[in-house]
Enzyme design. Sequence first.
Site, PDB file in Angstrom:
ATOM      1  N   GLY A  14       0.838  -1.193   0.000  1.00 23.61           N
ATOM      2  CA  GLY A  14       0.000   0.000   0.000  1.00 23.61           C
ATOM      3  C   GLY A  14       0.868   1.237   0.000  1.00 23.61           C
ATOM      4  O   GLY A  14       2.056   1.162   0.332  1.00 23.61           O
ATOM      5  N   CYS A  72       5.303  -6.206   1.828  1.00 24.35           N
ATOM      6  CA  CYS A  72       5.699  -4.807   1.749  1.00 24.35           C
ATOM      7  C   CYS A  72       5.033  -3.971   2.851  1.00 24.35           C
ATOM      8  O   CYS A  72       5.352  -4.150   4.018  1.00 24.35           O
ATOM      9  CB  CYS A  72       5.416  -4.272   0.340  1.00 24.35           C
ATOM     10  N   TYR A  73       4.089  -3.115   2.514  1.00 26.97           N
ATOM     11  CA  TYR A  73       3.389  -2.363   3.566  1.00 26.97           C
ATOM     12  C   TYR A  73       2.792  -3.325   4.603  1.00 26.97           C
ATOM     13  O   TYR A  73       2.772  -3.041   5.799  1.00 26.97           O
ATOM     14  CB  TYR A  73       2.300  -1.483   2.935  1.00 26.97           C
ATOM     15  N   HIS A  88       7.837  -8.205  -3.376  1.00 27.76           N
ATOM     16  CA  HIS A  88       6.542  -8.555  -3.961  1.00 27.76           C
ATOM     17  C   HIS A  88       6.586  -9.917  -4.652  1.00 27.76           C
ATOM     18  O   HIS A  88       7.085 -10.020  -5.772  1.00 27.76           O
ATOM     19  CB  HIS A  88       6.131  -7.482  -4.979  1.00 27.76           C
ATOM     20  N   GLU A 103       4.151 -11.471  -5.924  1.00 29.78           N
ATOM     21  CA  GLU A 103       3.099 -11.603  -6.951  1.00 29.78           C
ATOM     22  C   GLU A 103       3.537 -11.122  -8.325  1.00 29.78           C
ATOM     23  O   GLU A 103       2.879 -11.404  -9.318  1.00 29.78           O
ATOM     24  CB  GLU A 103       1.830 -10.858  -6.506  1.00 29.78           C
ATOM     25  N   ASP A 112     -18.223 -12.252 -21.677  1.00 28.06           N
ATOM     26  CA  ASP A 112     -18.925 -12.299 -20.385  1.00 28.06           C
ATOM     27  C   ASP A 112     -20.399 -12.672 -20.540  1.00 28.06           C
ATOM     28  O   ASP A 112     -20.890 -13.590 -19.876  1.00 28.06           O
ATOM     29  CB  ASP A 112     -18.818 -10.959 -19.640  1.00 28.06           C
ATOM     30  N   LYS A 150     -11.533 -12.124 -15.203  1.00 24.21           N
ATOM     31  CA  LYS A 150     -11.739 -12.262 -16.645  1.00 24.21           C
ATOM     32  C   LYS A 150     -11.101 -13.540 -17.222  1.00 24.21           C
ATOM     33  O   LYS A 150     -11.716 -14.247 -18.000  1.00 24.21           O
ATOM     34  CB  LYS A 150     -11.135 -11.030 -17.341  1.00 24.21           C
TER      35      LYS A 150
END
Length: 510
Positions: free
Chosen positions: A55, A82-83, A169, A171, A227, A366
């Site tokens: 963040g 991180c944060y 990070h 990710e 969708d 998605k």
Amino acid sequence: MRRRPVLVVNFGSQYVQLIARRIRELGVYSEIVYWDEVLEAVEEKDPFGLVFSGGPASVYQEGAPLPDKAVYKKGVPILGICYGLQVIAHQLGGKVERAERHEYGRAKLRILRRDPLFEGLPEEFDVWMSHADRVVDLPEGFETVASSENSTHAVIRNREGTVYGIQFHPEVAHTSYGREILANFIFRICRSDRNWEMGSFVDEKIAEIRETVGESKVIAAVSGGVDSTVASLLVHRAVGDQIRCFFIDHGLLRLGEREEVEINLRSLGLPLKVVDASREFLERLKGVEDPEEKRRIIGNTFVEVFEREARKIDGTEFLLQGTLYPDVVESAGIKGAAKIKTHHNVGGLPERMNLKVLEPLRDLFKDEVREIGKILGVPKEILTRHPFPGPGLAIRILGEVTKEDLDILRRADHIFIQELKRWGIYEKIWQAFAVLLPIRTVGVMGDVRTYEKVVALRAVESTDGMTADWFRFPPEFLDHVMRRIINEVEGVNRVVYDISSKPPSTIEWE
Ligand code: XMP
């Protein structure tokens, strides 16, 4: 159907959704919650574990987002990123301060002691850092597991091995072994069950829809995009022809689009009614130049036409909507964000017609919808189709929309898309289209002066449409498309390529 999730706690990181997706890719259901809801969420959802996101704030600032401290007493494993690491250190009695040297980009992580979080990984590898604050003192009962040059406490844990904080990070793709680290946390530390797999999701969803809908009817407005097609197919598998799909042709479609959608959806067995309302739409758009006014008219007309059609069907109780998970978390998230554009959908209709909303995709990202589409046999052309805005070509003809301009734009756009496919570039791009500008410029064709319209080409790379960058084409490609458009589309004598990113521009021009 209730699944135990891993909860990703949102502290305002741009990577929140990415973390949740990564966890799902590992086969464990994940959901996103805000930092101030985490305690209730833990009680309600009984998660396998918590991941505190990064963040932009600093933990020592007034008003920094911090969760209720009681969450540490719940015995749920926590991984702070991180944060998130700084939150843990700060709240449990350690010290975080601004670092003299900030750490952005690649850094070498050195593992100092064996730990389940790094099981199977080398002692040293590259990670992606992005922080200005750092942990200087650990909380009581914590120890350092790994360091980097600028972060002595790059990875910390409590002695029980249930609470971890990592400064980098995992990710993002630039971190080596990011996936393995998340997997170790989820399976070795949280001991999560594998409970997220698209095949079983489909079966469960179909059973759930069958139960919800019972003997009633469901109406759906379909666009031919992924969708609405996947949502309709799920309902069709569940309750057969109790679903009625409507494709409303507002006259603002691309070349051959109506026919193509009709063929595609019918081939999937969906009960489809195509409604030609193009005259009604164009009539109402006459003389209208303002983009928001155009959007409003199209949105309202769409709802009116759809309602008129839907009322002809007796026993309708549900309206199908293709809402996705990012819409759900985003609409809850952007508190007071400025409205940039009015997005058109069938909002307002459920209340007016007294319908219940059915949203079978609201838990999905998605790419998960695409995966389900594949399982349900949706043709590749639909799965890979670029997004197309509800107001269609009306927001790609700047200023007033006329039949003449629609024809010009359709032909130019078609050439562009056709060439993208021929050159094998279409699938590398998030979205590409042509725009017709309301100005004329001077040209020369066969020794004759021309004074005609300008077509702008737009092609962007993006992962979610929220941010975007222009696509770098080989110059030969642009040259070829320019030549074809000017030679083949009467009324155009100039082609330009839009090199604006989002922000500060948007993807569409209006
Ligand atoms: P912008 O232009 O806001 O577009 O950068 C972001 C994405 O949203 C699409 N878009 C719309 N989609 N109804 C839609 O269904 C709309 O009114 C609408 N306006 C923009 C746009 O094509 C891009 O993918």
